[in-house]
Design an enzyme around this catalytic site. Structure first.
Site, PDB file in Angstrom:
ATOM      1  N   VAL A  31       5.128   8.045  12.148  1.00  0.00           N
ATOM      2  CA  VAL A  31       4.213   8.572  13.173  1.00  0.00           C
ATOM      3  C   VAL A  31       3.098   9.373  12.509  1.00  0.00           C
ATOM      4  CG1 VAL A  31       3.996   9.956  15.269  1.00  0.00           C
ATOM      5  CG2 VAL A  31       6.113   8.720  14.826  1.00  0.00           C
ATOM      6  N   GLY A  71     -11.933  -2.829   6.523  1.00  0.00           N
ATOM      7  CA  GLY A  71     -10.501  -2.760   6.267  1.00  0.00           C
ATOM      8  C   GLY A  71      -9.742  -1.837   7.207  1.00  0.00           C
ATOM      9  N   ILE A 122       0.651  13.321   8.631  1.00  0.00           N
ATOM     10  CA  ILE A 122       0.824  14.545   9.430  1.00  0.00           C
ATOM     11  C   ILE A 122       2.323  14.773   9.643  1.00  0.00           C
ATOM     12  CG2 ILE A 122       0.301  15.705  11.616  1.00  0.00           C
ATOM     13  CD1 ILE A 122      -2.046  13.760  11.996  1.00  0.00           C
ATOM     14  N   LYS A 126       4.441   4.732  18.205  1.00  0.00           N
ATOM     15  CA  LYS A 126       4.479   6.113  17.703  1.00  0.00           C
ATOM     16  C   LYS A 126       4.761   7.094  18.834  1.00  0.00           C
ATOM     17  CE  LYS A 126       1.169   4.730  14.150  1.00  0.00           C
ATOM     18  NZ  LYS A 126      -0.266   4.553  13.884  1.00  0.00           N
ATOM     19  N   GLU A 150       9.623  10.237   9.054  1.00  0.00           N
ATOM     20  CA  GLU A 150       8.391  11.018   9.210  1.00  0.00           C
ATOM     21  C   GLU A 150       7.131  10.155   9.109  1.00  0.00           C
ATOM     22  OE1 GLU A 150       6.272  13.568  10.328  1.00  0.00           O
ATOM     23  OE2 GLU A 150       7.853  14.856   9.552  1.00  0.00           O
ATOM     24  N   GLY A 153      -2.906   5.082   5.169  1.00  0.00           N
ATOM     25  CA  GLY A 153      -3.380   5.110   3.782  1.00  0.00           C
ATOM     26  C   GLY A 153      -2.223   5.330   2.823  1.00  0.00           C
ATOM     27  N   THR A 184       0.822  -1.210   0.000  1.00  0.00           N
ATOM     28  CA  THR A 184       0.000   0.000   0.000  1.00  0.00           C
ATOM     29  C   THR A 184       0.857   1.263   0.000  1.00  0.00           C
ATOM     30  OG1 THR A 184      -1.627  -1.232   1.260  1.00  0.00           O
ATOM     31  CG2 THR A 184      -1.875   1.151   1.249  1.00  0.00           C
TER      32      THR A 184
HETATM   33  N1  HSE Z   1      -2.722   0.651  12.027  1.00  0.00           N
HETATM   34  C1  HSE Z   1      -2.457   2.048  12.105  1.00  0.00           C
HETATM   35  C2  HSE Z   1      -3.715   2.793  12.518  1.00  0.00           C
HETATM   36  C3  HSE Z   1      -2.001   2.667  10.830  1.00  0.00           C
HETATM   37  O1  HSE Z   1      -4.767   2.193  12.676  1.00  0.00           O
HETATM   38  O2  HSE Z   1      -3.614   3.989  12.703  1.00  0.00           O
HETATM   39  C4  HSE Z   1      -0.564   2.488  10.583  1.00  0.00           C
HETATM   40  O3  HSE Z   1       0.203   3.017  11.618  1.00  0.00           O
END
Ligand code: HSE
Length: 442
Positions: free
Chosen positions: A137, A192, A141, A210, A134, A307, A18
């Site tokens: 986290v 998803g 953003i 994070k 970057e 995403g 992705t």
């Molecule tokens: N699985 C994470 C979330 C996305 O649901 O925010 C990737 O860090």
């Protein structure tokens, strides 16, 4: 700019899933804009993926593809390796090999940086290469940039964020539809948002990765993931979301790190946040981070935390930084942990017992004289001050009532002792529900 003046940054990508696919797309679609900004052409010269036919559908160029990730990190034509395969075993080996081969590294891998960042940065420093993260986290953003550079004038006091989209989606659904966790997790998986095994997200581990990274660069200390306190959302009950709402609060899974005179708080847990705060109104799978600097005050960063293209946005921005800084001396680059390496401090992480928080408590009590007095005495004896209280009428044919208490800030150790004493009262049945509460105003 004359074509002959344009430098080239040759990129090798590990993983065309992705985020890898999004990175490839954004690099190509915005190539001329990126070169206008940096003066550098950022070209993907090789990409590795286990699934070659899928990789070819992403790049449309079989000639640059391989299924051997080590071929990329050992390729003399590659200046910078973009690690997008995730995990922390093979990815660690690949990243360290790339660094040993004097290649810069861009990664979106929060687990890798949170667990092995200290070792990776030491290797990168020894080899004079950049490691940029970057995208690790809050996806798109630019929070690392904000913490390391934009807020560089500040002594950062605390950071608190909704840094997991899956759990924020689940909490939003629970609130909006009045559903329980178990009712919503299936829907999150169907849509998803949640993975087949959602443990990392719902137990707060992804958020702790994070948070660990933000804490390290906010305060200039090593990564301390092992010491992060992690509590997920699986035990949250619908009734508490409802009661919190009645009292003017939203329940969010927050990652919170604070600098105190005794040490650093590093904790992920469900948290009541006043509904008037912007961050309380961040819904669905979106992410948001509040950073409090001593000069600027509280600042808020909001956007898509996951995403393909949002995450690619961060990966490509890191590649642009590498393009600008690859020829600079290490003194001109922003340090990995935001502070000069010899100024990184091994600050202690406070055990949860020593953390300070306000609390939401829910107890089930017999509806008879003196019970509330006993409960408030237990709190008062431990120096815990009550901020608000709400008693729900018992249902018909019931003799027990829900009592909800909001307290002012106290030390968690005192609250643990108070809860034990309250649970021991004869008039109280079952466990006391405790959810921490943060004002996030100052
Ligand atoms: N699985 C994470 C979330 C996305 O649901 O925010 C990737 O860090």
């Amino acid at each position: 700019m004359k074509q002959s003046e344009i430098k080239v940054l040759s990129v090798g990508i590990l993983g065309l899933g992705t985020v890898g696919g999004g990175t490839y797309t954004v690099l190509n679609r915005n190539a001329s804009e990126i070169t206008r900004r940096t003066g550098v052409a950022i070209n993907v010269v090789q990409a590795a993926d286990r699934h070659l036919s899928h990789a070819e559908s992403v790049t449309g160029n079989a000639a640059i593809l391989t299924d051997d990730a080590f071929a990329v990190v050992n390729n003399p034509a590659v200046d910078v390796v973009v690690e997008l395969i995730g995990g922390y075993t093979l990815s660690k080996e690949l990243v360290l090999k790339a660094i040993e081969n004097k290649k810069h590294v861009v990664t979106a891998n929060k687990a890798l940086i949170a667990l092995h960042g200290n070792e990776i940065f030491a290797a990168a420093k020894a080899n004079n290469v950049i490691v940029a993260f970057e995208a690790a986290v809050a996806g798109g953003i630019p929070i690392i940039k904000a913490l390391r550079e934009g807020l560089g004038a500040n002594r950062i006091e605390w950071v608190a964020g909704i840094i997991n989209g899956t759990t924020n989606f689940i909490l939003t659904e629970m609130r909006d539809k009045g559903l329980g966790y178990q009712d919503v997790i299936g829907e999150a998986q169907r849509l998803g948002y949640a993975e087949a095994d959602p443990t990392f997200d719902v137990e707060g581990i992804d958020a702790a990765h994070k948070l660990t990274i933000m804490s390290a660069i906010a305060f200039g200390m090593p990564m301390k993931f092992e010491q992060a306190y992690t509590e997920g959302i699986t035990k949250l009950q619908q009734i508490d979301i409802q009661y919190a709402e009645e009292l003017g609060y939203r329940v969010k899974l927050l990652g919170i790190t604070k600098r105190t005179t005794q040490g650093v708080e590093l904790r992920v847990h469900p948290t009541l946040v006043p509904e008037k705060r912007l961050v309380a109104n961040v819904n669905g799978a979106m992410n948001a981070v509040v950073v409090k600097g001593d000069a600027v005050g509280p600042t808020l960063y909001y956007g898509a935390g996951a995403g393909a293209e949002p995450t690619a946005s961060a990966v490509v921005a890191d590649l642009m930084d590498v393009a600008r800084l690859m020829d600079a001396s290490s003194a001109q680059r922003v340090p990995y942990l935001a502070f000069q390496p010899d100024q990184v401090q091994d600050l202690p992480i406070l055990p949860m017992d020593e953390v300070q928080s306000a609390y939401y408590l829910r107890l089930r009590a017999s509806d008879k004289p003196g019970v509330l007095a006993d409960v408030t005495k237990i709190l008062g004896d431990r120096g815990i001050s009550i901020d608000a209280m709400m008693q729900k009428e018992p249902d018909e044919n019931e003799t027990q009532a829900d009592i909800v208490i909001l307290t002012h800030v106290t030390v968690e150790r005192n609250m643990n002792a108070a809860i034990t004493a309250i649970e021991a009262l004869e008039a109280i049945s079952g466990k006391v529900v405790r959810i921490r509460m943060e004002e996030l105003g100052r």
